[in-house]
Design a protein around this motif. Structure first.
Motif, PDB file in Angstrom:
ATOM      1  N   ASP A   4       0.825  -1.204   0.000  1.00 40.90           N
ATOM      2  CA  ASP A   4       0.000   0.000   0.000  1.00 40.90           C
ATOM      3  C   ASP A   4       0.861   1.257   0.000  1.00 40.90           C
ATOM      4  O   ASP A   4       0.472   2.281  -0.568  1.00 40.90           O
ATOM      5  CB  ASP A   4      -0.924   0.001   1.226  1.00 40.90           C
ATOM      6  N   ALA A   5       2.034   1.190   0.620  1.00 42.48           N
ATOM      7  CA  ALA A   5       2.942   2.343   0.626  1.00 42.48           C
ATOM      8  C   ALA A   5       3.436   2.655  -0.784  1.00 42.48           C
ATOM      9  O   ALA A   5       3.568   3.829  -1.159  1.00 42.48           O
ATOM     10  CB  ALA A   5       4.120   2.081   1.553  1.00 42.48           C
ATOM     11  N   ILE A  41       1.824   1.997  -3.629  1.00 45.76           N
ATOM     12  CA  ILE A  41       0.694   2.561  -4.373  1.00 45.76           C
ATOM     13  C   ILE A  41       0.455   4.002  -3.927  1.00 45.76           C
ATOM     14  O   ILE A  41       0.212   4.882  -4.756  1.00 45.76           O
ATOM     15  CB  ILE A  41      -0.562   1.693  -4.160  1.00 45.76           C
ATOM     16  N   GLN A  42       0.544   4.260  -2.639  1.00 45.24           N
ATOM     17  CA  GLN A  42       0.332   5.608  -2.130  1.00 45.24           C
ATOM     18  C   GLN A  42       1.417   6.558  -2.634  1.00 45.24           C
ATOM     19  O   GLN A  42       1.130   7.710  -2.957  1.00 45.24           O
ATOM     20  CB  GLN A  42       0.303   5.594  -0.609  1.00 45.24           C
ATOM     21  N   LEU A  64       0.524   7.325  -6.295  1.00 45.02           N
ATOM     22  CA  LEU A  64      -0.639   8.196  -6.403  1.00 45.02           C
ATOM     23  C   LEU A  64      -0.354   9.599  -5.871  1.00 45.02           C
ATOM     24  O   LEU A  64      -0.947  10.574  -6.346  1.00 45.02           O
ATOM     25  CB  LEU A  64      -1.832   7.570  -5.680  1.00 45.02           C
ATOM     26  N   SER A  65       0.562   9.726  -4.929  1.00 42.77           N
ATOM     27  CA  SER A  65       0.963  11.054  -4.461  1.00 42.77           C
ATOM     28  C   SER A  65       1.691  11.818  -5.562  1.00 42.77           C
ATOM     29  O   SER A  65       1.479  13.019  -5.749  1.00 42.77           O
ATOM     30  CB  SER A  65       1.861  10.943  -3.233  1.00 42.77           C
ATOM     31  N   ARG A  76      -6.179  -0.083  -7.607  1.00 45.59           N
ATOM     32  CA  ARG A  76      -5.917   0.043  -6.177  1.00 45.59           C
ATOM     33  C   ARG A  76      -6.113   1.456  -5.642  1.00 45.59           C
ATOM     34  O   ARG A  76      -6.077   1.650  -4.429  1.00 45.59           O
ATOM     35  CB  ARG A  76      -4.487  -0.416  -5.864  1.00 45.59           C
ATOM     36  N   GLN A  77      -6.346   2.436  -6.496  1.00 46.28           N
ATOM     37  CA  GLN A  77      -6.544   3.784  -5.983  1.00 46.28           C
ATOM     38  C   GLN A  77      -7.894   3.943  -5.300  1.00 46.28           C
ATOM     39  O   GLN A  77      -8.089   4.859  -4.523  1.00 46.28           O
ATOM     40  CB  GLN A  77      -6.374   4.821  -7.077  1.00 46.28           C
TER      41      GLN A  77
END
Length: 102
Positions: A53-54, A56-57, A60-61, A99-100
Motif C-alpha cells: 500500500d505504501a 501505491i500511495q 498516487l501522491s 488500487r486507488q
C-alpha cells in the motif's frame, strides 16, 4: 480620480536573483530505501498483491502532485526510482487504477 502610478521595482543584485530563481525550480523527493515496496504474503486465498500500500500511495501522491495521468505517473516513478539508484519494479497504470479506490 486617477490611480496612483504602480510601484516600480528594480533588481540590483542579479547574482542572488538568479540563484533564487534556480532554487525555485529545484525539487527534492526522498525515497526511503527501507520502505516495504513489495506486499507481504497475507495467507488469504487468491492472488496476493505484488505492491504494498505504501508503494501505491507513493505513486498516487506523485500523480496528484504533478497532475499526471496514470501512464505518465508510472513513467515518472520509474525514473525517480532509477535516479535514486533503486532497482524496484513499478506498478503499471491498471494496478494503480484498480488500487486507488482503496
Amino acid at each position: 480620480m486617477s490611480k496612483p502610478p504602480p510601484a516600480r521595482y528594480r533588481t540590483t543584485n542579479w547574482s542572488s536573483y538568479n540563484a533564487a530563481l534556480r532554487r525555485r525550480g529545484s525539487m527534492l523527493i526522498l525515497v526511503d530505501q527501507d520502505m516495504a515496496w513489495l506486499a507481504p504474503h497475507e495467507g488469504r486465498p487468491g492472488r496476493p498483491p505484488v505492491f504494498s500500500d505504501a508503494a501505491i500511495q507513493f505513486c498516487l501522491s506523485v500523480k496528484v502532485l504533478f497532475k499526471l495521468p496514470l501512464r505518465q505517473t508510472a513513467g515518472m516513478v520509474a525514473s525517480l526510482l532509477r535516479l535514486a539508484g533503486l532497482n524496484w519494479s513499478v506498478p503499471d497504470f491498471s494496478t494503480l487504477c484498480r488500487r486507488q479506490r482503496t
